[in-house]
Write an enzyme that holds these catalytic residues in place. Structure first.
Site, mmCIF file in Angstrom:
data_model
loop_
_atom_site.group_PDB
_atom_site.id
_atom_site.type_symbol
_atom_site.label_atom_id
_atom_site.label_comp_id
_atom_site.label_asym_id
_atom_site.label_seq_id
_atom_site.Cartn_x
_atom_site.Cartn_y
_atom_site.Cartn_z
ATOM 1 N N TYR A 126 0.818 -1.215 0.000
ATOM 2 C CA TYR A 126 0.000 0.000 0.000
ATOM 3 C C TYR A 126 0.859 1.276 0.000
ATOM 4 O O TYR A 126 0.418 2.320 -0.493
ATOM 5 C CB TYR A 126 -1.025 -0.033 1.137
ATOM 6 C CG TYR A 126 -2.181 -0.934 0.725
ATOM 7 C CD1 TYR A 126 -3.074 -0.515 -0.260
ATOM 8 C CD2 TYR A 126 -2.310 -2.218 1.227
ATOM 9 C CE1 TYR A 126 -4.081 -1.352 -0.707
ATOM 10 C CE2 TYR A 126 -3.321 -3.063 0.788
ATOM 11 C CZ TYR A 126 -4.207 -2.626 -0.187
ATOM 12 O OH TYR A 126 -5.190 -3.448 -0.646
ATOM 13 N N ARG A 173 1.301 1.815 -3.566
ATOM 14 C CA ARG A 173 0.064 2.359 -4.159
ATOM 15 C C ARG A 173 -0.045 3.861 -3.854
ATOM 16 O O ARG A 173 -0.452 4.652 -4.680
ATOM 17 C CB ARG A 173 -1.179 1.647 -3.596
ATOM 18 C CG ARG A 173 -1.240 0.145 -3.775
ATOM 19 C CD ARG A 173 -1.727 -0.257 -5.151
ATOM 20 N NE ARG A 173 -0.742 -0.045 -6.190
ATOM 21 C CZ ARG A 173 0.352 -0.790 -6.376
ATOM 22 N NH1 ARG A 173 0.635 -1.798 -5.575
ATOM 23 N NH2 ARG A 173 1.197 -0.526 -7.357
ATOM 24 N N ASN A 204 -12.928 2.934 -5.929
ATOM 25 C CA ASN A 204 -11.504 3.250 -5.985
ATOM 26 C C ASN A 204 -11.025 3.814 -4.659
ATOM 27 O O ASN A 204 -11.756 4.502 -3.954
ATOM 28 C CB ASN A 204 -11.219 4.243 -7.111
ATOM 29 C CG ASN A 204 -11.482 3.629 -8.473
ATOM 30 O OD1 ASN A 204 -11.588 2.411 -8.577
ATOM 31 N ND2 ASN A 204 -11.595 4.453 -9.485
ATOM 32 N N HIS A 246 -14.718 1.210 -0.630
ATOM 33 C CA HIS A 246 -13.627 0.267 -0.350
ATOM 34 C C HIS A 246 -12.459 0.926 0.379
ATOM 35 O O HIS A 246 -11.355 0.398 0.391
ATOM 36 C CB HIS A 246 -13.139 -0.377 -1.658
ATOM 37 C CG HIS A 246 -14.127 -1.346 -2.240
ATOM 38 N ND1 HIS A 246 -14.089 -1.774 -3.548
ATOM 39 C CD2 HIS A 246 -15.196 -1.971 -1.685
ATOM 40 C CE1 HIS A 246 -15.087 -2.615 -3.775
ATOM 41 N NE2 HIS A 246 -15.783 -2.748 -2.662
ATOM 42 N N CYS A 254 -6.881 2.185 13.142
ATOM 43 C CA CYS A 254 -6.351 1.227 14.111
ATOM 44 C C CYS A 254 -6.721 -0.201 13.711
ATOM 45 O O CYS A 254 -7.862 -0.471 13.357
ATOM 46 C CB CYS A 254 -6.927 1.534 15.492
ATOM 47 S SG CYS A 254 -6.356 0.389 16.753
ATOM 48 N N SER A 299 -15.631 -4.034 -13.761
ATOM 49 C CA SER A 299 -15.840 -5.270 -14.512
ATOM 50 C C SER A 299 -17.108 -6.019 -14.109
ATOM 51 O O SER A 299 -17.479 -6.994 -14.748
ATOM 52 C CB SER A 299 -14.628 -6.193 -14.317
ATOM 53 O OG SER A 299 -14.444 -6.420 -12.937
ATOM 54 N N GLU A 311 -15.196 -2.238 -22.716
ATOM 55 C CA GLU A 311 -15.730 -3.587 -22.980
ATOM 56 C C GLU A 311 -16.913 -3.839 -22.058
ATOM 57 O O GLU A 311 -17.007 -3.230 -20.991
ATOM 58 C CB GLU A 311 -14.642 -4.656 -22.784
ATOM 59 C CG GLU A 311 -14.096 -4.686 -21.387
ATOM 60 C CD GLU A 311 -12.711 -5.307 -21.278
ATOM 61 O OE1 GLU A 311 -12.122 -5.649 -22.315
ATOM 62 O OE2 GLU A 311 -12.238 -5.445 -20.144
ATOM 63 N N ALA A 347 -13.259 5.890 -20.792
ATOM 64 C CA ALA A 347 -14.037 6.913 -20.076
ATOM 65 C C ALA A 347 -13.522 8.327 -20.364
ATOM 66 O O ALA A 347 -14.312 9.243 -20.583
ATOM 67 C CB ALA A 347 -14.006 6.619 -18.575
HETATM 68 P P1 NAD Z 1 -11.492 -4.365 -12.560
HETATM 69 O O1 NAD Z 1 -10.006 -4.296 -12.782
HETATM 70 O O2 NAD Z 1 -12.067 -5.662 -12.162
HETATM 71 O O3 NAD Z 1 -12.152 -3.872 -13.893
HETATM 72 C C1 NAD Z 1 -11.689 -2.710 -14.541
HETATM 73 C C2 NAD Z 1 -12.701 -2.357 -15.598
HETATM 74 O O4 NAD Z 1 -12.300 -1.114 -16.149
HETATM 75 C C3 NAD Z 1 -12.785 -3.357 -16.742
HETATM 76 O O5 NAD Z 1 -14.133 -3.677 -16.952
HETATM 77 C C4 NAD Z 1 -12.207 -2.595 -17.944
HETATM 78 O O6 NAD Z 1 -12.887 -2.901 -19.151
HETATM 79 C C5 NAD Z 1 -12.502 -1.169 -17.530
HETATM 80 N N1 NAD Z 1 -11.606 -0.181 -18.141
HETATM 81 C C6 NAD Z 1 -10.299 -0.303 -18.495
HETATM 82 N N2 NAD Z 1 -9.849 0.857 -19.022
HETATM 83 C C7 NAD Z 1 -10.882 1.725 -18.980
HETATM 84 C C8 NAD Z 1 -11.056 3.079 -19.388
HETATM 85 N N3 NAD Z 1 -10.045 3.789 -19.923
HETATM 86 N N4 NAD Z 1 -12.266 3.668 -19.217
HETATM 87 C C9 NAD Z 1 -13.307 2.978 -18.666
HETATM 88 N N5 NAD Z 1 -13.196 1.679 -18.276
HETATM 89 C C10 NAD Z 1 -12.006 1.073 -18.434
HETATM 90 O O7 NAD Z 1 -11.875 -3.223 -11.527
HETATM 91 P P2 NAD Z 1 -13.126 -3.048 -10.558
HETATM 92 O O8 NAD Z 1 -14.329 -3.706 -11.134
HETATM 93 O O9 NAD Z 1 -13.151 -1.604 -10.190
HETATM 94 O O10 NAD Z 1 -12.736 -3.876 -9.253
HETATM 95 C C11 NAD Z 1 -11.485 -3.646 -8.764
HETATM 96 C C12 NAD Z 1 -11.346 -3.501 -7.260
HETATM 97 O O11 NAD Z 1 -9.980 -3.118 -7.032
HETATM 98 C C13 NAD Z 1 -12.176 -2.393 -6.708
HETATM 99 O O12 NAD Z 1 -12.713 -2.893 -5.540
HETATM 100 C C14 NAD Z 1 -11.206 -1.270 -6.357
HETATM 101 O O13 NAD Z 1 -11.362 -0.908 -4.996
HETATM 102 C C15 NAD Z 1 -9.833 -1.856 -6.445
HETATM 103 N N6 NAD Z 1 -8.897 -1.023 -7.278
HETATM 104 C C16 NAD Z 1 -8.834 0.334 -7.104
HETATM 105 C C17 NAD Z 1 -7.972 1.094 -7.927
HETATM 106 C C18 NAD Z 1 -7.907 2.589 -7.718
HETATM 107 O O14 NAD Z 1 -8.262 3.082 -6.659
HETATM 108 N N7 NAD Z 1 -7.479 3.352 -8.742
HETATM 109 C C19 NAD Z 1 -7.186 0.475 -8.879
HETATM 110 C C20 NAD Z 1 -7.269 -0.916 -9.007
HETATM 111 C C21 NAD Z 1 -8.136 -1.666 -8.200
#
Ligand code: NAD
Length: 244
Positions: free
Chosen positions: A61, A64, A97, A114, A122, A185, A211, A227
């Site tokens: 983390y 990150r 996110n 999340h 803590c 996703s 997708e 996006a």
């Molecule tokens: P996921 O990785 O499972 O899915 C990502 C999705 O984003 C896919 O469906 C993909 O097609 C789409 N994608 C890729 N590029 C894109 C773009 N340019 N514009 C729009 N969509 C796009 O992610 P999830 O479903 O969010 O689940 C992931 C988990 O991991 C979440 O719980 C999250 O908390 C955590 N996470 C957070 C971050 C962050 O804070 N930036 C990053 C990675 C994972």
């Protein structure tokens, strides 16, 4: 490309996922070069991992946090902040996110279901609120202790833990007439169920991403594309009629 119309009486609930931050340079979750490349979820993102190897969890983390600090909001984050500016209290943003790119783009009516990278809390759940913490810890000795003696852990919902503020999320979904889902996703629950809850309430449901998600059949409209490319100018807001 067809636009997304927001009527004068619509209330909009937005759910965002890792995909909205992809164009800011933060890897998504499951992509081949994604966040988990080189890591096993069970080694860095579960309560067991924290008990077994808190140094390893903090190393993950801390990395990150370092990446998050370098990233900047992209046009998709900004489009949502502008949508909020146009809708005021008729807008609510729930993000999966843990980065702070929505806040840095100007969003204010938002909830991090999340957790947040920039906070710690803590490990003993002693009741003290999470604290702002942007530190990058090189070793476990550097990680501060809570006044109760517990070690600080990242304010992140680990796999197997309950997402935050589910009651508030449910009530915001119940009020919404439009649900927008961006860059997720449809594989992480309960977030993947939100679109079904919205549909049961009769809301229009729109997905934005390159997708189709796993729960694609629950959407009434799919806007295909990255996006940051498709969201600027996507929303057409009908002016509210002032009350007499
Ligand atoms: P996921 O990785 O499972 O899915 C990502 C999705 O984003 C896919 O469906 C993909 O097609 C789409 N994608 C890729 N590029 C894109 C773009 N340019 N514009 C729009 N969509 C796009 O992610 P999830 O479903 O969010 O689940 C992931 C988990 O991991 C979440 O719980 C999250 O908390 C955590 N996470 C957070 C971050 C962050 O804070 N930036 C990053 C990675 C994972």
């Amino acid at each position: 490309m067809s636009r997304v119309e927001i009527g004068a009486h619509d209330r909009v609930f937005v759910l965002t996922g890792a995909g909205i931050s992809a164009e800011s340079g933060l890897p998504t979750f499951r992509a081949e070069d994604g966040l988990w490349a080189g890591y096993r979820v069970e080694d860095v993102c579960t309560p067991e991992a924290w008990r077994r190897d808190p140094a390893g969890v903090w190393a993950f983390y801390s990395a990150r946090r370092a990446a998050g600090m370098k990233a900047e909001p992209n046009p998709a984050h900004i489009a949502l902040a502008e949508l909020e500016a146009g809708l005021g209290d008729r807008f609510f943003l729930c993000t999966q996110n843990v980065d702070d790119l929505h806040e840095r783009a100007g969003s204010t009516r938002l909830l991090h279901m999340h957790g947040e990278l920039g906070k710690s809390r803590c490990e003993r759940e002693c009741g003290r609120a999470p604290v702002e913490d942007h530190a990058i810890y090189a070793s476990l000795d550097q990680v501060p202790r809570c006044p109760c003696g517990g070690r600080l852990r990242p304010h992140i919902v680990f796999f197997g833990e309950m997402p935050l503020e589910m009651g508030r999320i449910q009530s915001e979904i119940d009020k919404a007439t439009v649900m927008l889902v961006v860059g997720t996703s449809g594989s992480v629950y309960p977030a993947a169920s939100f679109v079904h809850w919205a549909r049961q309430n009769g809301a229009r449901t729109v997905y934005i991403g390159p997708e189709a998600p796993l729960n694609a059949s629950a959407f009434t409209q799919i806007v295909e594309g990255k996006a940051g490319q498709v969201m600027p100018g996507l929303f057409q807001i009908e002016a509210a009629i002032p009350a007499l």
